[in-house]
Design an enzyme around this catalytic site. Structure first.
Site, mmCIF file in Angstrom:
data_model
loop_
_atom_site.group_PDB
_atom_site.id
_atom_site.type_symbol
_atom_site.label_atom_id
_atom_site.label_comp_id
_atom_site.label_asym_id
_atom_site.label_seq_id
_atom_site.Cartn_x
_atom_site.Cartn_y
_atom_site.Cartn_z
ATOM 1 N N CYS A 1 0.415 -1.194 -0.007
ATOM 2 C CA CYS A 1 0.142 -0.429 0.316
ATOM 3 C C CYS A 1 0.927 1.397 -0.026
ATOM 4 C CB CYS A 1 -1.155 0.024 1.246
ATOM 5 S SG CYS A 1 -0.586 -0.040 2.848
ATOM 6 N N ARG B 1 -3.337 -0.745 5.781
ATOM 7 C CA ARG B 1 -3.809 -1.747 4.588
ATOM 8 C C ARG B 1 -3.150 -3.060 4.467
ATOM 9 N NH1 ARG B 1 -5.105 2.363 -0.390
ATOM 10 N NH2 ARG B 1 -3.315 3.244 0.769
ATOM 11 N N ASP C 1 -8.474 3.612 0.938
ATOM 12 C CA ASP C 1 -7.542 4.237 2.050
ATOM 13 C C ASP C 1 -8.337 4.121 3.797
ATOM 14 O OD1 ASP C 1 -5.794 4.878 3.822
ATOM 15 O OD2 ASP C 1 -5.113 6.521 2.165
HETATM 16 P P1 4NP Z 1 -1.958 2.681 3.737
HETATM 17 O O1 4NP Z 1 -3.114 4.375 5.077
HETATM 18 O O2 4NP Z 1 -1.017 2.973 2.539
HETATM 19 O O3 4NP Z 1 -2.988 1.945 4.118
HETATM 20 O O4 4NP Z 1 -0.300 2.634 4.839
HETATM 21 C C1 4NP Z 1 -1.591 5.176 5.095
HETATM 22 C C2 4NP Z 1 -0.513 5.616 5.828
HETATM 23 C C3 4NP Z 1 -0.043 7.437 5.929
HETATM 24 C C4 4NP Z 1 -0.676 7.571 4.844
HETATM 25 C C5 4NP Z 1 -1.318 7.457 3.677
HETATM 26 C C6 4NP Z 1 -2.283 6.585 4.101
HETATM 27 N N1 4NP Z 1 -0.099 8.922 4.917
HETATM 28 O O5 4NP Z 1 -0.323 10.281 3.713
HETATM 29 O O6 4NP Z 1 0.918 9.191 5.402
#
Ligand code: 4NP
Length: 160
Positions: free
Chosen positions: A8, A14, A127
Site C-alpha cells: 500500500c 492496509r 484507504d
Molecule cells: P496505508 O495508509 O497506505 O494503507 O498504510 C496510509 C498511511 C499513511 C498515509 C497515507 C495512507 N500518509 O499520507 O502518511
C-alpha cells in the site's frame, strides 16, 4: 515455498492488515509452511513504525495479531524476490509498474481476488488513514474476502 508481498502507500494501514489476515488464514488451513508473506509501502514515510492503531485494533478484534510488524518501503529487489505482489489500489499498482519497474505479470490488484464481486475488477481497497473505526471495519471485511479468494487461487495453481 512461494512468496507474497502486500503493498500500500504507507505500509501502516492496509497492507499490514492484509498480511496478517493472509498469515492467519494460511495457518487455519494448514498451509503456512507453503507460503511466505511480507508487506511494504510505495513510500517510506512511516518506515520503522508499527501498524496504525486502527489496523491493530480491528485485527485484534478478529483474533489476529499484527502489532509486531514494522513499516518498510518497497525495495528494488522485491520485484525478483516475490512471486505475487498485491497492490491495494491503482495508484500503488502504477508506482510498482512505473517507478519500480516490477514485472507486470507479478502485480495484481488485491480486490480483484474478491469473491463478493468477482466480476467487478479494478476496485481499490479504500484507504482508512485519517478515518474512524468504521473505515477499518470496512477494510477488514474487504481484505478478508479478497484474501480468501486469493488463497483459493493459490491452492488451485499449486494443486495443494
Ligand atoms: P496505508 O495508509 O497506505 O494503507 O498504510 C496510509 C498511511 C499513511 C498515509 C497515507 C495512507 N500518509 O499520507 O502518511
Amino acid at each position: 515455498m512461494q512468496s507474497v508481498l502486500f503493498v500500500c502507500l504507507g505500509n501502516i494501514c492496509r497492507s499490514p492488515l492484509a498480511q496478517g489476515i493472509f498469515e492467519h488464514e494460511l495457518k487455519k488451513q494448514g498451509l503456512d509452511s507453503q507460503f511466505d508473506a511480507d508487506s511494504a509501502g510505495t513510500s517510506g514515510w512511516h518506515e520503522g513504525e508499527p501498524p496504525h492503531k486502527g489496523s491493530i485494533a480491528i485485527a485484534k478484534k478478529y483474533g489476529i495479531s499484527i502489532e509486531r510488524q514494522k513499516s518498510r518501503p518497497v525495495h528494488a529487489k522485491d520485484g525478483e524476490l516475490f512471486d505475487y505482489i498485491l497492490a491495494m489500489d491503482n495508484q500503488n499498482r502504477a508506482s510498482l509498474l512505473d517507478e519500480f519497474r516490477f514485472p507486470t505479470n507479478k502485480i495484481h490488484l488485491m480486490r480483484d481476488f474478491s469473491r463478493e464481486v468477482p466480476l467487478q475488477k479494478g476496485l481499490a481497497v479504500p484507504d482508512p488513514w485519517g478515518k474512524g473505526g468504521e473505515a477499518f471495519e470496512e477494510v477488514f471485511a474487504i481484505l478478508e474476502d479478497a484474501v480468501q479468494g486469493f488463497i483459493e487461487l493459490l491452492k488451485n495453481r499449486t494443486s495443494l
